[in-house]
Design a protein around this motif. Structure first.
Motif, PDB file in Angstrom:
ATOM      1  N   VAL A  93       0.861  -1.184   0.000  1.00 46.46           N
ATOM      2  CA  VAL A  93       0.000   0.000   0.000  1.00 46.46           C
ATOM      3  C   VAL A  93       0.895   1.231   0.000  1.00 46.46           C
ATOM      4  CG1 VAL A  93      -1.847   1.233   1.202  1.00 46.46           C
ATOM      5  CG2 VAL A  93      -1.742  -1.268   1.325  1.00 46.46           C
ATOM      6  N   SER A  94       0.459   2.285  -0.676  1.00 45.93           N
ATOM      7  CA  SER A  94       1.262   3.499  -0.706  1.00 45.93           C
ATOM      8  C   SER A  94       0.378   4.730  -0.600  1.00 45.93           C
ATOM      9  CB  SER A  94       2.088   3.572  -1.990  1.00 45.93           C
ATOM     10  OG  SER A  94       2.916   4.728  -1.973  1.00 45.93           O
ATOM     11  N   ASN A  95       0.999   5.840  -0.257  1.00 47.88           N
ATOM     12  CA  ASN A  95       0.294   7.119  -0.232  1.00 47.88           C
ATOM     13  C   ASN A  95       0.359   7.826  -1.576  1.00 47.88           C
ATOM     14  OD1 ASN A  95       3.067   7.325   0.161  1.00 47.88           O
ATOM     15  ND2 ASN A  95       2.927   9.250   1.261  1.00 47.88           N
ATOM     16  N   CYS A  96       0.993   7.210  -2.571  1.00 53.41           N
ATOM     17  CA  CYS A  96       1.117   7.816  -3.896  1.00 53.41           C
ATOM     18  C   CYS A  96       1.272   6.718  -4.935  1.00 53.41           C
ATOM     19  CB  CYS A  96       2.315   8.762  -3.947  1.00 53.41           C
ATOM     20  SG  CYS A  96       3.895   7.934  -3.597  1.00 53.41           S
ATOM     21  N   LEU A  97       1.107   7.095  -6.192  1.00 49.95           N
ATOM     22  CA  LEU A  97       1.272   6.160  -7.306  1.00 49.95           C
ATOM     23  C   LEU A  97       2.704   6.201  -7.813  1.00 49.95           C
ATOM     24  CD1 LEU A  97       0.174   4.261  -9.532  1.00 49.95           C
ATOM     25  CD2 LEU A  97      -0.487   6.313 -10.804  1.00 49.95           C
ATOM     26  N   SER A  98       3.307   5.025  -7.968  1.00 50.57           N
ATOM     27  CA  SER A  98       4.662   4.921  -8.499  1.00 50.57           C
ATOM     28  C   SER A  98       4.697   3.817  -9.546  1.00 50.57           C
ATOM     29  CB  SER A  98       5.652   4.593  -7.375  1.00 50.57           C
ATOM     30  OG  SER A  98       6.879   4.114  -7.897  1.00 50.57           O
ATOM     31  N   GLU A  99       5.130   4.154 -10.745  1.00 53.76           N
ATOM     32  CA  GLU A  99       5.224   3.144 -11.798  1.00 53.76           C
ATOM     33  C   GLU A  99       6.274   2.090 -11.446  1.00 53.76           C
ATOM     34  OE1 GLU A  99       5.432   4.434 -15.800  1.00 53.76           O
ATOM     35  OE2 GLU A  99       3.871   5.961 -15.567  1.00 53.76           O
ATOM     36  N   ALA A 100       7.342   2.495 -10.764  1.00 54.81           N
ATOM     37  CA  ALA A 100       8.388   1.538 -10.379  1.00 54.81           C
ATOM     38  C   ALA A 100       7.863   0.547  -9.352  1.00 54.81           C
ATOM     39  CB  ALA A 100       9.601   2.282  -9.831  1.00 54.81           C
ATOM     40  N   VAL A 101       7.086   1.036  -8.380  1.00 47.31           N
ATOM     41  CA  VAL A 101       6.504   0.133  -7.379  1.00 47.31           C
ATOM     42  C   VAL A 101       5.486  -0.786  -8.043  1.00 47.31           C
ATOM     43  CG1 VAL A 101       5.121  -0.006  -5.266  1.00 47.31           C
ATOM     44  CG2 VAL A 101       6.936   1.707  -5.465  1.00 47.31           C
ATOM     45  N   ALA A 102       4.680  -0.240  -8.945  1.00 42.70           N
ATOM     46  CA  ALA A 102       3.697  -1.066  -9.656  1.00 42.70           C
ATOM     47  C   ALA A 102       4.389  -2.190 -10.423  1.00 42.70           C
ATOM     48  CB  ALA A 102       2.876  -0.199 -10.611  1.00 42.70           C
ATOM     49  N   ALA A 103       5.490  -1.869 -11.101  1.00 39.34           N
ATOM     50  CA  ALA A 103       6.218  -2.876 -11.869  1.00 39.34           C
ATOM     51  C   ALA A 103       6.779  -3.955 -10.953  1.00 39.34           C
ATOM     52  CB  ALA A 103       7.342  -2.224 -12.669  1.00 39.34           C
ATOM     53  N   THR A 104       7.318  -3.553  -9.801  1.00 45.94           N
ATOM     54  CA  THR A 104       7.873  -4.524  -8.853  1.00 45.94           C
ATOM     55  C   THR A 104       6.780  -5.437  -8.311  1.00 45.94           C
ATOM     56  OG1 THR A 104       9.638  -2.997  -8.219  1.00 45.94           O
ATOM     57  CG2 THR A 104       9.132  -4.760  -6.676  1.00 45.94           C
ATOM     58  N   CYS A 105       5.650  -4.850  -7.959  1.00 43.90           N
ATOM     59  CA  CYS A 105       4.547  -5.658  -7.430  1.00 43.90           C
ATOM     60  C   CYS A 105       4.013  -6.617  -8.485  1.00 43.90           C
ATOM     61  CB  CYS A 105       3.435  -4.748  -6.906  1.00 43.90           C
ATOM     62  SG  CYS A 105       3.870  -3.860  -5.395  1.00 43.90           S
ATOM     63  N   ASN A 106       3.924  -6.160  -9.731  1.00 48.25           N
ATOM     64  CA  ASN A 106       3.488  -7.050 -10.803  1.00 48.25           C
ATOM     65  C   ASN A 106       4.480  -8.187 -11.013  1.00 48.25           C
ATOM     66  OD1 ASN A 106       1.116  -5.683 -11.418  1.00 48.25           O
ATOM     67  ND2 ASN A 106       2.109  -4.338 -12.910  1.00 48.25           N
ATOM     68  N   ARG A 107       5.760  -7.841 -10.962  1.00 51.71           N
ATOM     69  CA  ARG A 107       6.806  -8.840 -11.175  1.00 51.71           C
ATOM     70  C   ARG A 107       6.711  -9.962 -10.148  1.00 51.71           C
ATOM     71  NH1 ARG A 107      10.996  -5.596 -10.536  1.00 51.71           N
ATOM     72  NH2 ARG A 107      10.831  -4.887 -12.692  1.00 51.71           N
ATOM     73  N   TYR A 108       6.464  -9.593  -8.889  1.00 47.20           N
ATOM     74  CA  TYR A 108       6.437 -10.581  -7.806  1.00 47.20           C
ATOM     75  C   TYR A 108       5.022 -10.950  -7.382  1.00 47.20           C
ATOM     76  CZ  TYR A 108      11.406  -9.595  -7.615  1.00 47.20           C
ATOM     77  OH  TYR A 108      12.727  -9.436  -7.946  1.00 47.20           O
ATOM     78  N   GLN A 109       4.026 -10.475  -8.151  1.00 53.63           N
ATOM     79  CA  GLN A 109       2.632 -10.848  -7.936  1.00 53.63           C
ATOM     80  C   GLN A 109       2.128 -10.477  -6.533  1.00 53.63           C
ATOM     81  OE1 GLN A 109       0.295 -12.418 -10.500  1.00 53.63           O
ATOM     82  NE2 GLN A 109       1.848 -10.988 -11.274  1.00 53.63           N
ATOM     83  N   LEU A 110       2.392  -9.228  -6.167  1.00 55.19           N
ATOM     84  CA  LEU A 110       1.885  -8.678  -4.919  1.00 55.19           C
ATOM     85  C   LEU A 110       0.760  -7.692  -5.232  1.00 55.19           C
ATOM     86  CD1 LEU A 110       5.243  -7.780  -3.112  1.00 55.19           C
ATOM     87  CD2 LEU A 110       3.767  -9.739  -2.631  1.00 55.19           C
ATOM     88  N   PRO A 111      -0.388  -7.808  -4.595  1.00 57.75           N
ATOM     89  CA  PRO A 111      -1.421  -6.794  -4.787  1.00 57.75           C
ATOM     90  C   PRO A 111      -0.897  -5.421  -4.377  1.00 57.75           C
ATOM     91  CG  PRO A 111      -2.342  -8.730  -3.715  1.00 57.75           C
ATOM     92  CD  PRO A 111      -0.857  -8.912  -3.725  1.00 57.75           C
ATOM     93  N   TYR A 112      -1.197  -4.413  -5.187  1.00 57.09           N
ATOM     94  CA  TYR A 112      -0.687  -3.056  -4.982  1.00 57.09           C
ATOM     95  C   TYR A 112      -1.862  -2.091  -4.871  1.00 57.09           C
ATOM     96  CZ  TYR A 112       1.774   1.326  -6.324  1.00 57.09           C
ATOM     97  OH  TYR A 112       2.289   2.608  -6.384  1.00 57.09           O
ATOM     98  N   ALA A 113      -1.832  -1.240  -3.849  1.00 59.70           N
ATOM     99  CA  ALA A 113      -2.891  -0.250  -3.636  1.00 59.70           C
ATOM    100  C   ALA A 113      -2.257   1.132  -3.492  1.00 59.70           C
ATOM    101  CB  ALA A 113      -3.700  -0.587  -2.393  1.00 59.70           C
ATOM    102  N   PRO A 114      -2.098   1.867  -4.597  1.00 56.07           N
ATOM    103  CA  PRO A 114      -1.498   3.199  -4.532  1.00 56.07           C
ATOM    104  C   PRO A 114      -2.516   4.266  -4.135  1.00 56.07           C
ATOM    105  CG  PRO A 114      -2.013   2.674  -6.792  1.00 56.07           C
ATOM    106  CD  PRO A 114      -2.396   1.461  -5.984  1.00 56.07           C
ATOM    107  N   GLY A 115      -2.041   5.310  -3.454  1.00 54.06           N
ATOM    108  CA  GLY A 115      -2.904   6.423  -3.111  1.00 54.06           C
ATOM    109  C   GLY A 115      -3.167   7.294  -4.325  1.00 54.06           C
ATOM    110  N   CYS A 116      -4.442   7.554  -4.592  1.00 55.56           N
ATOM    111  CA  CYS A 116      -4.835   8.371  -5.741  1.00 55.56           C
ATOM    112  C   CYS A 116      -5.876   9.392  -5.304  1.00 55.56           C
ATOM    113  CB  CYS A 116      -5.424   7.500  -6.852  1.00 55.56           C
ATOM    114  SG  CYS A 116      -4.283   6.275  -7.537  1.00 55.56           S
ATOM    115  N   THR A 117      -5.860  10.554  -5.953  1.00 50.52           N
ATOM    116  CA  THR A 117      -6.795  11.615  -5.585  1.00 50.52           C
ATOM    117  C   THR A 117      -7.733  12.025  -6.715  1.00 50.52           C
ATOM    118  OG1 THR A 117      -5.165  13.305  -6.175  1.00 50.52           O
ATOM    119  CG2 THR A 117      -5.195  12.577  -3.891  1.00 50.52           C
ATOM    120  N   SER A 118      -7.577  11.452  -7.887  1.00 44.70           N
ATOM    121  CA  SER A 118      -8.458  11.786  -9.014  1.00 44.70           C
ATOM    122  C   SER A 118      -8.780  10.526  -9.796  1.00 44.70           C
ATOM    123  CB  SER A 118      -7.792  12.806  -9.939  1.00 44.70           C
ATOM    124  OG  SER A 118      -6.714  12.212 -10.651  1.00 44.70           O
ATOM    125  N   VAL A 119      -9.869  10.587 -10.559  1.00 43.94           N
ATOM    126  CA  VAL A 119     -10.251   9.454 -11.394  1.00 43.94           C
ATOM    127  C   VAL A 119      -9.176   9.196 -12.448  1.00 43.94           C
ATOM    128  CG1 VAL A 119     -11.923   8.619 -13.087  1.00 43.94           C
ATOM    129  CG2 VAL A 119     -12.714   9.732 -10.998  1.00 43.94           C
TER     130      VAL A 119
END
Length: 213
Positions: A93-119
């Motif tokens: 889980v994060s307080n912001c969106l990071s493409e690098a974190v998303a890629a790492t989570c996808n690579r290791y198959q971890l659910p990722y929940a980034p903090g977002c403020t807009s649609v």
């Protein structure tokens, strides 16, 4: 092999509520996990704002294994995501969106929940493979009404509330259609018995809401 990504995401959605903790020590993290389990809650997020976050995750995994679904919070960069994974975190889980974190989570198959403020930001997060959209910090500002703001144009968007969820407004959050909620002080302060009591109250509200549907 352990739990798979889909299993972890489903457990978070099924349980609906989880603790968000910033423990002073790994021992305190174990007390909080014990209280949550005693109250019928089997998921918690250990924030990396706590200096002992890695040791706390390791301690919880070492004692409880998959009985407790432990995740890592405030994961803002790839290095932290890797440390969390190696410590045994099952979701990120994060307080912001990071493409690098998303890629790492996808690579290791971890659910990722980034903090977002807009649609727009939230849809971008879904395109990057996010399992949930963490409504942060806007859940504290808008309350349950934000769920409709996001889900009306994108009803398939899985939302995670974090901040502003209390026992008093819990029925409103349940009725809003949010997919899961993180609870801070309510499930992270006080004795093991107090945490267990609060966890039981949350679980009872969730069960009652689902039974009435």
């Amino acid at each position: 092999m352990g739990l798979q990504r889909a299993e972890v995401g489903q457990r978070l959605a099924d349980g609906w509520a989880f603790a968000v903790v910033r423990p002073e020590t790994p021992e305190r993290a174990l007390e909080i996990a014990e209280g949550c389990l005693a109250g019928g809650m089997d998921a918690l997020e250990v924030s990396f704002t706590a200096p002992c976050a890695v040791r706390a995750i390791e301690a919880i995994v070492g004692r409880f294994g998959d009985e407790v679904l432990v995740g890592a919070g405030t994961v803002m960069d790839e290095a932290t995501a890797c440390m969390a994974r190696m410590a045994g975190a099952r979701f990120v889980v994060s307080n912001c969106l990071s493409e690098a974190v998303a890629a790492t989570c996808n690579r290791y198959q971890l659910p990722y929940a980034p903090g977002c403020t807009s649609v727009t930001e939230a849809v971008r997060a879904l395109e990057l493979g996010a399992s949930f959209i963490k409504c942060f910090p806007i859940s504290s500002v808008y309350g349950p009404s934000l769920v409709g703001l996001f889900k009306t144009p994108t009803p398939w968007m899985p939302l995670m509330a974090s901040g502003g969820v209390t026992l008093e407004n819990l029925p409103e959050w349940l009725a809003s259609g949010v997919d899961c909620c993180g609870f801070g002080g309510l499930l992270a302060t006080g004795s093991v018995e107090a945490i267990a009591e609060n966890a039981r109250a949350v679980r009872a509200a969730v069960r009652a809401h689902r039974a009435a549907r």
